[in-house]
Design a protein around this motif. Sequence first.
Motif, PDB file in Angstrom:
ATOM      1  N   GLU A  74       0.830  -1.201   0.000  1.00  0.00           N
ATOM      2  CA  GLU A  74       0.000   0.000   0.000  1.00  0.00           C
ATOM      3  C   GLU A  74       0.866   1.252   0.000  1.00  0.00           C
ATOM      4  O   GLU A  74       0.548   2.241  -0.680  1.00  0.00           O
ATOM      5  CB  GLU A  74      -0.930   0.000   1.209  1.00  0.00           C
ATOM      6  N   GLU A  78       1.063   4.203  -2.725  1.00  0.00           N
ATOM      7  CA  GLU A  78       0.879   5.583  -2.283  1.00  0.00           C
ATOM      8  C   GLU A  78       2.035   6.474  -2.739  1.00  0.00           C
ATOM      9  O   GLU A  78       1.835   7.629  -3.115  1.00  0.00           O
ATOM     10  CB  GLU A  78       0.754   5.617  -0.761  1.00  0.00           C
ATOM     11  N   LYS A  81       1.499   7.258  -6.327  1.00  0.00           N
ATOM     12  CA  LYS A  81       0.411   8.231  -6.448  1.00  0.00           C
ATOM     13  C   LYS A  81       0.890   9.630  -6.082  1.00  0.00           C
ATOM     14  O   LYS A  81       0.589  10.610  -6.777  1.00  0.00           O
ATOM     15  CB  LYS A  81      -0.758   7.831  -5.548  1.00  0.00           C
ATOM     16  N   ARG A  82       1.628   9.741  -4.980  1.00  0.00           N
ATOM     17  CA  ARG A  82       2.139  11.051  -4.551  1.00  0.00           C
ATOM     18  C   ARG A  82       2.981  11.692  -5.658  1.00  0.00           C
ATOM     19  O   ARG A  82       2.884  12.890  -5.921  1.00  0.00           O
ATOM     20  CB  ARG A  82       3.006  10.905  -3.295  1.00  0.00           C
ATOM     21  N   TYR A 132      -2.908  10.529   4.455  1.00  0.00           N
ATOM     22  CA  TYR A 132      -3.589   9.496   3.664  1.00  0.00           C
ATOM     23  C   TYR A 132      -4.785  10.091   2.926  1.00  0.00           C
ATOM     24  O   TYR A 132      -4.992   9.836   1.738  1.00  0.00           O
ATOM     25  CB  TYR A 132      -4.035   8.384   4.611  1.00  0.00           C
ATOM     26  N   VAL A 135      -3.653  12.254  -0.052  1.00  0.00           N
ATOM     27  CA  VAL A 135      -3.256  11.471  -1.217  1.00  0.00           C
ATOM     28  C   VAL A 135      -4.483  10.959  -1.960  1.00  0.00           C
ATOM     29  O   VAL A 135      -4.544  11.006  -3.197  1.00  0.00           O
ATOM     30  CB  VAL A 135      -2.351  10.296  -0.803  1.00  0.00           C
ATOM     31  N   GLN A 136      -5.494  10.460  -1.219  1.00  0.00           N
ATOM     32  CA  GLN A 136      -6.692   9.945  -1.868  1.00  0.00           C
ATOM     33  C   GLN A 136      -7.406  11.049  -2.662  1.00  0.00           C
ATOM     34  O   GLN A 136      -7.857  10.821  -3.791  1.00  0.00           O
ATOM     35  CB  GLN A 136      -7.650   9.352  -0.830  1.00  0.00           C
TER      36      GLN A 136
END
Length: 313
Positions: A74, A78, A81-82, A132, A135-136
């Motif tokens: 995960e 992440e 994604k960042r 978190y 990021v989402q």
Amino acid sequence: MIARSFAVRLAVCSLLASPLALAGAATVSTPGLAASEIKVVVNKQPITSYQIQQRAAFLKLRRAPGGSEAATNELIDEAVKRQEIARRRISIPDAAVDEAFGRFAKDNKLTEAQLTQVLSQAGFSAKGFKDYIRVQMGWGQAVLANVRQTERLSEQEVVQRMLQQGGAKPSTTEYTLQQVIFVVPNDKRASQLDRRMSEANSFRQRFTSCQGSYDTARGLRDVTVRDLGRVAEPELPPRWKDDVKNTSRGRATKPQATERGVELIGVCDTRTVSDDQVAAMVFQEKDLAAMGKKEPDKDYLAKLKDKATIVRR
């Protein structure tokens, strides 16, 4: 509204599973940062054993299986994604993250202080949870931007869609916009942000036209005014979309805290437009709404990971 709801769906689907998941949180010990070591490097960005242990605790709190391995995977996702969020220069304001954190606490019948305590007792932290959430939210916007770039309709496809609607060409609203920034240096954000927000609200009350805003701003310190030109409704940034749509011509949106300071958007003019380009944007917006049910983020993330350099130690 469509873009925002799609981004929110992406964010919400991966937050904590239920109020019950919080109720059973147990106290665990966490190692000092000195004991942490690098376990994975994603495009030169390290992931440490301390981060993995914290994420494993977060997974346990969410009643998600997998332990350390799932936590590592995960965190790798992440990190990718960042980096994509940063590449696209997407920034989620602190106010939006704080609002989501508070809303989550309320939904779980907790105060923010109680939620912070529960997270801490579980071996995680309020800051970690807010990171978190950020990021989402940012990832949802990145997915939307990617879909808009890669799923553009051809001229022939647009014509076919119009024929399916009886030949009617769709229309949308085009906005002529102006950006007003009350600059706040990063090192003075804590001490100046509230004051600058008050100044921006005062400016908004006096705002009557984009032409007059230059004269109003001339008497203020560290205020930047930029003409953004014409922007069609489907192209409005998700952060500002609802506010712009709900703002009358000759007025300004409510100020928002951003990475630059405090900003507001002046709506200089509006008009209804209808041409082939507009038709393509409108049809694409409808496709995005439908695509929200198909989780296009998974394919996007997989492609980014294929290109990434991921080294496990």
